[in-house]
Design an enzyme around this catalytic site. Sequence first.
Site, mmCIF file in Angstrom:
data_model
loop_
_atom_site.group_PDB
_atom_site.id
_atom_site.type_symbol
_atom_site.label_atom_id
_atom_site.label_comp_id
_atom_site.label_asym_id
_atom_site.label_seq_id
_atom_site.Cartn_x
_atom_site.Cartn_y
_atom_site.Cartn_z
ATOM 1 N N GLU A 44 1.955 34.395 38.339
ATOM 2 C CA GLU A 44 0.701 34.482 39.090
ATOM 3 C C GLU A 44 -0.273 35.486 38.469
ATOM 4 O O GLU A 44 -1.400 35.168 38.133
ATOM 5 C CB GLU A 44 0.971 34.878 40.551
ATOM 6 C CG GLU A 44 1.621 33.796 41.374
ATOM 7 C CD GLU A 44 1.890 34.277 42.788
ATOM 8 O OE1 GLU A 44 0.972 34.849 43.406
ATOM 9 O OE2 GLU A 44 3.029 34.095 43.263
ATOM 10 N N ASP A 56 5.657 34.618 42.374
ATOM 11 C CA ASP A 56 6.251 35.705 43.163
ATOM 12 C C ASP A 56 7.413 35.226 44.043
ATOM 13 O O ASP A 56 7.408 34.091 44.535
ATOM 14 C CB ASP A 56 5.179 36.359 44.046
ATOM 15 C CG ASP A 56 4.241 37.238 43.240
ATOM 16 O OD1 ASP A 56 4.497 37.449 42.042
ATOM 17 O OD2 ASP A 56 3.236 37.711 43.805
ATOM 18 N N HIS A 102 14.487 39.248 49.741
ATOM 19 C CA HIS A 102 14.828 40.058 48.579
ATOM 20 C C HIS A 102 15.046 41.497 49.006
ATOM 21 O O HIS A 102 14.936 41.820 50.179
ATOM 22 C CB HIS A 102 13.745 39.978 47.497
ATOM 23 C CG HIS A 102 12.399 39.624 48.018
ATOM 24 N ND1 HIS A 102 11.861 38.372 47.892
ATOM 25 C CD2 HIS A 102 11.504 40.339 48.710
ATOM 26 C CE1 HIS A 102 10.673 38.333 48.476
ATOM 27 N NE2 HIS A 102 10.441 39.512 48.965
ATOM 28 N N ARG A 130 6.621 43.276 48.602
ATOM 29 C CA ARG A 130 6.381 42.569 49.866
ATOM 30 C C ARG A 130 7.724 42.111 50.415
ATOM 31 O O ARG A 130 8.236 41.064 50.053
ATOM 32 C CB ARG A 130 5.435 41.381 49.672
ATOM 33 C CG ARG A 130 4.055 41.813 49.210
ATOM 34 C CD ARG A 130 3.106 40.634 49.080
ATOM 35 N NE ARG A 130 1.830 41.080 48.534
ATOM 36 C CZ ARG A 130 1.523 41.079 47.240
ATOM 37 N NH1 ARG A 130 2.407 40.645 46.360
ATOM 38 N NH2 ARG A 130 0.346 41.496 46.820
ATOM 39 N N GLU A 157 4.823 32.426 49.790
ATOM 40 C CA GLU A 157 3.545 32.096 49.178
ATOM 41 C C GLU A 157 3.723 31.803 47.697
ATOM 42 O O GLU A 157 3.132 30.857 47.149
ATOM 43 C CB GLU A 157 2.546 33.237 49.384
ATOM 44 C CG GLU A 157 1.130 32.891 48.956
ATOM 45 C CD GLU A 157 0.123 33.955 49.343
ATOM 46 O OE1 GLU A 157 -1.074 33.644 49.337
ATOM 47 O OE2 GLU A 157 0.530 35.095 49.655
ATOM 48 N N TYR A 213 9.959 44.334 43.940
ATOM 49 C CA TYR A 213 8.907 43.582 44.628
ATOM 50 C C TYR A 213 8.495 44.301 45.906
ATOM 51 O O TYR A 213 9.348 44.768 46.663
ATOM 52 C CB TYR A 213 9.394 42.173 44.949
ATOM 53 C CG TYR A 213 8.299 41.240 45.379
ATOM 54 C CD1 TYR A 213 7.160 41.066 44.594
ATOM 55 C CD2 TYR A 213 8.385 40.536 46.571
ATOM 56 C CE1 TYR A 213 6.147 40.211 44.985
ATOM 57 C CE2 TYR A 213 7.384 39.668 46.963
ATOM 58 C CZ TYR A 213 6.265 39.511 46.173
ATOM 59 O OH TYR A 213 5.259 38.667 46.552
ATOM 60 N N ASP A 226 8.417 35.061 47.059
ATOM 61 C CA ASP A 226 8.242 34.952 48.506
ATOM 62 C C ASP A 226 7.739 33.545 48.817
ATOM 63 O O ASP A 226 7.588 32.710 47.926
ATOM 64 C CB ASP A 226 7.282 36.028 49.041
ATOM 65 C CG ASP A 226 5.925 36.015 48.335
ATOM 66 O OD1 ASP A 226 5.576 35.009 47.688
ATOM 67 O OD2 ASP A 226 5.196 37.020 48.444
#
Length: 688
Positions: free
Chosen positions: A7, A80, A342, A298, A84, A296, A82
Amino acid sequence: MKLVIIESPNKTSALKKYLGDGYEVFATKGHIRDLPEKSFGLDVKNNFEPKYENVAGKGDLISEMKRKADRASEVLIATDPDREGEAIGWHVANILGFDKDKKCRIQFNEISKNAVTKALTLPRQIDEQLVDAQQARRVLDRIVGYKVSPILCKKIAPKISAGRVQSVALKLIVDREKEIENFKPEEYWTVAALLDKKGQEIKASLATKNKKKFVPANKEQVDAFLSDIEGKAFVIDSVVKKNSKSHAPAPFTTSSMQQDALNKLGMSLKRTTAAAQQLYEGVEFKGEGKIALVTYIRTDSVRVSTEAQNACRTYIANVYGDKFVPAKPNIYHTKANAQDAHEAIRPISMEMTPEKVKDVLSSDNYRLYKLIYERFLASQMCEAEYANVNVVIKAGDYGFKVNGKTLTFPGFTTVYKEFVEEEKGENMAGRLPILEEGETLPCKEIKPTQCFTKPPVRYSEASIVKAMEEKGIGRPATYAPTINVLFSRQYAEKEGKYLVPTTLGRNITEYLDQFFSSVINVKFTAHMEQRLDDIAEAKDDWHSVVNSFWDGFRGLLERADKSSVTMKEPPKETDIVCDKCGGKMVIREGRYGKFLGCGNFPKCRNIKPLEEEKVVKGICPECGAHTVQRKSKRGKIFYSCERYPDCNFMSWDVPTGKKCPKCESALVMKGKIIKCSSSSCDYKETNE
């Protein structure tokens, strides 16, 4: 050559180091396909099927991605880790024409050699359940935003919006403000007895009367107490000694990191999010390129890999000694409603100490990294140990208490102390002198103090995030963007560190409470988060979740739209005469701001721009005159010379009046950053 698609372009150089020469990295720069910007984009009659389209301005990027994919021997999608990111990866796979069974997806929780190398050996299919959960979230948000916002614009003011999570966060802030306004303080008194033990003062607090809890409610009760106590001896009734332990806090989640950064470092959500992202993507080290420092950022999990845990325990033993290492590793349990996709946020390597990297980090990045590092280090250390002494002192029918607490082994507090907002208790002392049961202590003074109960405290950015997490509203990636929308749209503002709803914010909440209370509330929003989790776990179908929401929601829309209830401010009459019909002009508000319109509308449709009072802001670098704040036709703020048209200087950022030392273009200020106005010049400095 193999192609790895990510991304953020900021990860590219750090990732290339670990991939080697046989790989090329390509960044999508975020979403490349989404719902359309200017239309609803959902087929209501066809199960709310989304009508995705390529993101505006990314046509060339998509074409380049296709060309590179066609030439590559293998394509791996490393967006990423997650929901999204999974959805972005799904869009990439669809654009490239991949079969849904193709094992093209890799993910890593940190940008390190071990994590990246391992990910390359474990490609998998795109997780359709995660994609569906994110798709359902996007569709639900689009339904609420696109269907409620036009009603708010019609009933309250132009250019305002509603959001499925945003409006609930605003409601929390508004409801807290109402609690404060409606709060009625109640009187109470505290009483302290200042006692003496061989020259050392002991402050004991009144606690009981006839062995029952007693808090004087008024001066009359205090006077009665003083009368009762007169001449009475203060005798130690009991001394209880015990040891206690305090367990280390869990490593950071997104929420706890944001809270600690604000409470301890004074960093806003926006600054914390930006710093955390840079630490995750990598920072430049001289001669080594970019190196990522944290995992990560988030996450709602407190889980830690065994490898990271063992490395931390080894580091603690080497630096602090074996006595600071627990016999068994500290294990923390993630909350039941967490995604747990995660690990917790932690440093990638314990060898990259904050002091070792201080010189290459910005102030915000260093302070946040130090906080993350020390929190993780503490999470794997032994408990702190305390010696406690609880003393009860009798005087007639009354009981006084004093508690002593001393640290006997620092444990995790050697590196990290938790933030405590509450004040220390009235009857809490530090180290007490030796006290014996039956011992009489001379009383030097009795100190009554009148007090009043206090209203609840307004939310800060930290406490609103904590409330959202505890109530199950939103997810780690949404906390900061949600709060930032409330500021940018002027639904809430800051007073010091606290959040206060604006009049507009209160009006929006009042209107939503009246017409959409069954869906714009904490309980329902948390319930929808659970249903999204069920989709991710293949326990529910996303179409059924969206349709069940729509079945109840559309009736609310119809009722609100047909209602005559309005909160619009009436037009304000002026002394300006309409040059078409002779009537009085009034100030109205439209899509692009305030304007003058004829008071005889709709018979007369004459309109004129409203000349607002000029706001002086900045200095013109061309002629040295003041620059003034103006608005474009679309309501966007810009700055131009007050001598226009004699001087035609214009800037979208506040001019400083100085020239760039590198290229002689104008220097402008954006937030706390002073930068060159020329897009081809990278000069920047911090305005402290």
